[in-house]
Scaffold this motif. Sequence first.
Motif, PDB file in Angstrom:
ATOM      1  N   ARG A  70       0.855  -1.183   0.000  1.00  0.00           N
ATOM      2  CA  ARG A  70       0.000   0.000   0.000  1.00  0.00           C
ATOM      3  C   ARG A  70       0.901   1.248   0.000  1.00  0.00           C
ATOM      4  N   PRO A  71       0.664   2.175  -0.913  1.00  0.00           N
ATOM      5  CA  PRO A  71       1.442   3.416  -0.902  1.00  0.00           C
ATOM      6  C   PRO A  71       1.293   4.129   0.449  1.00  0.00           C
ATOM      7  N   GLY A  72       2.401   4.494   1.033  1.00  0.00           N
ATOM      8  CA  GLY A  72       2.377   5.190   2.313  1.00  0.00           C
ATOM      9  C   GLY A  72       2.342   4.285   3.523  1.00  0.00           C
ATOM     10  N   ASP A  73       2.056   3.011   3.346  1.00  0.00           N
ATOM     11  CA  ASP A  73       2.019   2.053   4.458  1.00  0.00           C
ATOM     12  C   ASP A  73       2.403   0.672   3.940  1.00  0.00           C
ATOM     13  N   PRO A  74       3.691   0.446   3.641  1.00  0.00           N
ATOM     14  CA  PRO A  74       4.114  -0.822   3.029  1.00  0.00           C
ATOM     15  C   PRO A  74       3.940  -2.050   3.927  1.00  0.00           C
TER      16      PRO A  74
END
Length: 87
Positions: A70-74
């Motif tokens: 997830r972009p911003g929360d790998p």
Amino acid sequence: MRGRVYGTDHDDPDPGPRPGHAYRQLVAGPLDGLLLDVTGWTEAELAAGAALPTEIGAHGPGGRARYGPRPGDPRRWDWQGDVGEVP
């Protein structure tokens, strides 16, 4: 992190995460809520995500569910769709 680790048996008395391991939480799709053990994965492998075998996706037995960071929360991997068998 809490939850059941992808690939553990349903009757495993301790299906949760293990100390010293790295995990990604699978979000949405057929494997929603499971944890994927990514211990030892390279940065390139982590960036690419994974097509995980599952019998409960759109393609049934032999199919795979595709998940990626997830972009911003790998640490959370979002479902990107189901795919057929991968050779």
